[in-house]
Design an enzyme around this catalytic site. Structure first.
Site, mmCIF file in Angstrom:
data_model
loop_
_atom_site.group_PDB
_atom_site.id
_atom_site.type_symbol
_atom_site.label_atom_id
_atom_site.label_comp_id
_atom_site.label_asym_id
_atom_site.label_seq_id
_atom_site.Cartn_x
_atom_site.Cartn_y
_atom_site.Cartn_z
ATOM 1 N N GLY A 16 0.786 -1.232 0.000
ATOM 2 C CA GLY A 16 0.000 0.000 0.000
ATOM 3 C C GLY A 16 0.817 1.281 0.000
ATOM 4 O O GLY A 16 0.320 2.326 0.405
ATOM 5 N N SER A 17 2.051 1.218 -0.497
ATOM 6 C CA SER A 17 2.837 2.463 -0.527
ATOM 7 C C SER A 17 2.223 3.462 -1.507
ATOM 8 O O SER A 17 2.290 4.679 -1.283
ATOM 9 C CB SER A 17 4.300 2.182 -0.865
ATOM 10 O OG SER A 17 4.447 1.746 -2.189
ATOM 11 N N ASN A 18 1.607 2.967 -2.574
ATOM 12 C CA ASN A 18 0.932 3.896 -3.492
ATOM 13 C C ASN A 18 -0.316 4.491 -2.854
ATOM 14 O O ASN A 18 -0.610 5.678 -3.047
ATOM 15 C CB ASN A 18 0.587 3.204 -4.815
ATOM 16 C CG ASN A 18 1.790 3.157 -5.729
ATOM 17 O OD1 ASN A 18 2.160 4.157 -6.324
ATOM 18 N ND2 ASN A 18 2.427 1.994 -5.810
ATOM 19 N N LYS A 69 -15.901 -15.953 -9.038
ATOM 20 C CA LYS A 69 -15.406 -14.578 -9.104
ATOM 21 C C LYS A 69 -16.577 -13.607 -9.237
ATOM 22 O O LYS A 69 -16.553 -12.499 -8.695
ATOM 23 C CB LYS A 69 -14.460 -14.439 -10.297
ATOM 24 C CG LYS A 69 -13.935 -13.042 -10.471
ATOM 25 C CD LYS A 69 -12.794 -12.978 -11.446
ATOM 26 C CE LYS A 69 -12.390 -11.539 -11.658
ATOM 27 N NZ LYS A 69 -11.176 -11.413 -12.437
ATOM 28 N N MET A 94 -3.834 -7.037 -7.194
ATOM 29 C CA MET A 94 -3.223 -8.024 -8.080
ATOM 30 C C MET A 94 -4.237 -9.019 -8.643
ATOM 31 O O MET A 94 -4.020 -10.229 -8.615
ATOM 32 C CB MET A 94 -2.120 -8.762 -7.324
ATOM 33 C CG MET A 94 -0.984 -7.844 -6.923
ATOM 34 S SD MET A 94 -0.378 -6.835 -8.297
ATOM 35 C CE MET A 94 1.372 -6.886 -7.986
ATOM 36 N N ARG A 95 -5.334 -8.502 -9.156
ATOM 37 C CA ARG A 95 -6.387 -9.330 -9.696
ATOM 38 C C ARG A 95 -6.982 -8.675 -10.935
ATOM 39 O O ARG A 95 -7.065 -7.449 -10.990
ATOM 40 C CB ARG A 95 -7.511 -9.347 -8.649
ATOM 41 C CG ARG A 95 -7.863 -10.552 -8.186
ATOM 42 C CD ARG A 95 -8.767 -10.655 -7.016
ATOM 43 N NE ARG A 95 -8.175 -11.579 -6.106
ATOM 44 C CZ ARG A 95 -7.898 -12.833 -6.390
ATOM 45 N NH1 ARG A 95 -8.207 -13.343 -7.562
ATOM 46 N NH2 ARG A 95 -7.313 -13.613 -5.525
ATOM 47 N N LEU A 96 -7.394 -9.500 -11.880
ATOM 48 C CA LEU A 96 -8.075 -8.945 -13.053
ATOM 49 C C LEU A 96 -9.466 -8.481 -12.635
ATOM 50 O O LEU A 96 -10.154 -9.166 -11.883
ATOM 51 C CB LEU A 96 -8.232 -10.030 -14.111
ATOM 52 C CG LEU A 96 -7.183 -10.101 -15.201
ATOM 53 C CD1 LEU A 96 -7.583 -11.173 -16.218
ATOM 54 C CD2 LEU A 96 -7.038 -8.757 -15.896
ATOM 55 N N ILE A 97 -9.859 -7.333 -13.129
ATOM 56 C CA ILE A 97 -11.204 -6.822 -12.836
ATOM 57 C C ILE A 97 -12.186 -7.481 -13.808
ATOM 58 O O ILE A 97 -11.969 -7.489 -15.017
ATOM 59 C CB ILE A 97 -11.233 -5.282 -13.021
ATOM 60 C CG1 ILE A 97 -10.254 -4.599 -12.065
ATOM 61 C CG2 ILE A 97 -12.636 -4.742 -12.862
ATOM 62 C CD1 ILE A 97 -10.657 -4.580 -10.618
ATOM 63 N N HIS A 113 0.766 0.583 -13.245
ATOM 64 C CA HIS A 113 1.523 -0.632 -13.554
ATOM 65 C C HIS A 113 3.013 -0.283 -13.628
ATOM 66 O O HIS A 113 3.392 0.718 -14.249
ATOM 67 C CB HIS A 113 1.052 -1.238 -14.879
ATOM 68 C CG HIS A 113 1.781 -2.499 -15.198
ATOM 69 N ND1 HIS A 113 1.477 -3.694 -14.583
ATOM 70 C CD2 HIS A 113 2.839 -2.733 -16.006
ATOM 71 C CE1 HIS A 113 2.325 -4.617 -15.018
ATOM 72 N NE2 HIS A 113 3.147 -4.074 -15.879
HETATM 73 C C1 GAR Z 1 3.230 -1.279 -7.449
HETATM 74 O O1 GAR Z 1 4.541 -1.320 -7.944
HETATM 75 C C2 GAR Z 1 2.236 -1.376 -8.578
HETATM 76 O O2 GAR Z 1 2.655 -0.723 -9.736
HETATM 77 C C3 GAR Z 1 2.172 -2.862 -8.774
HETATM 78 O O3 GAR Z 1 2.153 -3.385 -7.489
HETATM 79 C C4 GAR Z 1 2.936 -2.554 -6.641
HETATM 80 C C5 GAR Z 1 2.154 -2.260 -5.377
HETATM 81 O O4 GAR Z 1 2.943 -1.598 -4.430
HETATM 82 N N1 GAR Z 1 1.020 -3.248 -9.537
HETATM 83 C C6 GAR Z 1 1.028 -4.209 -10.457
HETATM 84 O O5 GAR Z 1 2.010 -4.889 -10.712
HETATM 85 C C7 GAR Z 1 -0.292 -4.429 -11.171
HETATM 86 N N2 GAR Z 1 -0.130 -5.335 -12.267
HETATM 87 P P1 GAR Z 1 2.277 -0.905 -3.178
HETATM 88 O O6 GAR Z 1 1.352 -1.951 -2.536
HETATM 89 O O7 GAR Z 1 3.415 -0.557 -2.265
HETATM 90 O O8 GAR Z 1 1.516 0.294 -3.645
#
Ligand code: GAR
EC number: 2.1.2.2
Length: 194
Positions: A16-18, A69, A94-97, A113
């Site tokens: 969840g850093s984003n 699903k 990390m799942r397809l919508i 991404h």
């Molecule tokens: C991020 O790097 C994001 O781009 C990636 O997961 C990470 C989550 O980091 N997403 C994907 O690869 C989607 N296909 P976070 O949990 O620290 O935000």
């Protein structure tokens, strides 16, 4: 989408850093929206701890607790509707919508991404680019459609892979870039009411 304050839900599966970068931008008034809910498909994901710290309601359940699903997404959709959510922001979800959510939020689901799409889609964008040996990779913010990281691109940023980078240092650079480009791009989109 009109000018009323947009109600946002964040979907995430991990650290969840984003999410943290986004919520910081919201708290600083840089993104004109209210984050109403965090959902994780992983009950032990650290993103839920972050939500708690920011006093944002959160909920979590796993797909394996449902018989399909479709049923999983129906339950999620019910909660999103109860919370009158306008926009879904995926932050390491990390799942397809599936169609259930896609149909309910046309052009209203945004993802980040960790590669320069259309190169290196999927679950291991950073590692795949590193192993391929490209000299430049990056970050893509895009709308979500039914494909794997195939939706319309909104914004991209380039990250160079230096000769002395290893996977760990590249990951750090990618995340650093994500934490800038994602809030900035969301601000541009949401603040102009698109
Ligand atoms: C991020 O790097 C994001 O781009 C990636 O997961 C990470 C989550 O980091 N997403 C994907 O690869 C989607 N296909 P976070 O949990 O620290 O935000």
């Amino acid at each position: 989408m009109g000018n009323s304050l947009k109600r946002v839900a964040v979907l995430a599966s991990g650290n969840g850093s984003n999410f943290e970068a986004i919520i910081q931008a919201v708290e600083e008034g840089r993104i004109n929206c209210s984050v109403e809910l965090v959902f994780s498909d992983k009950p032990d994901a650290y993103v839920l701890e972050r939500a708690k710290n920011h006093k944002i309601p959160f909920t979590s359940f796993m797909i394996k607790d449902f018989s399909s699903k479709l049923e999983y997404e129906q339950e999620l959709l019910k909660i999103l509707k109860e919370n009158q959510i306008d926009i879904l922001i995926l932050a390491g979800y990390m799942r397809l919508i599936g169609n259930e959510l896609l149909d309910a939020f046309p052009q209203r689901i945004i993802n980040i991404h960790p590669s320069l799409l259309p190169s290196f889609p999927g679950l291991h964008g950073i590692e795949d680019a590193f192993n391929y040996g490209v000299k430049y990779t990056g970050v893509t913010v895009h709308y979500v459609d039914s494909g794997i990281d195939t939706g319309k691109i909104i914004n991209q940023a380039v990250v160079d892979i230096a000769p002395d980078d290893d996977l760990e240092s590249l990951e750090a650079k990618i995340h650093q870039t994500e934490h800038i480009i994602y809030p900035d791009t969301l601000a541009k989109l949401i603040n102009k009411g698109e």
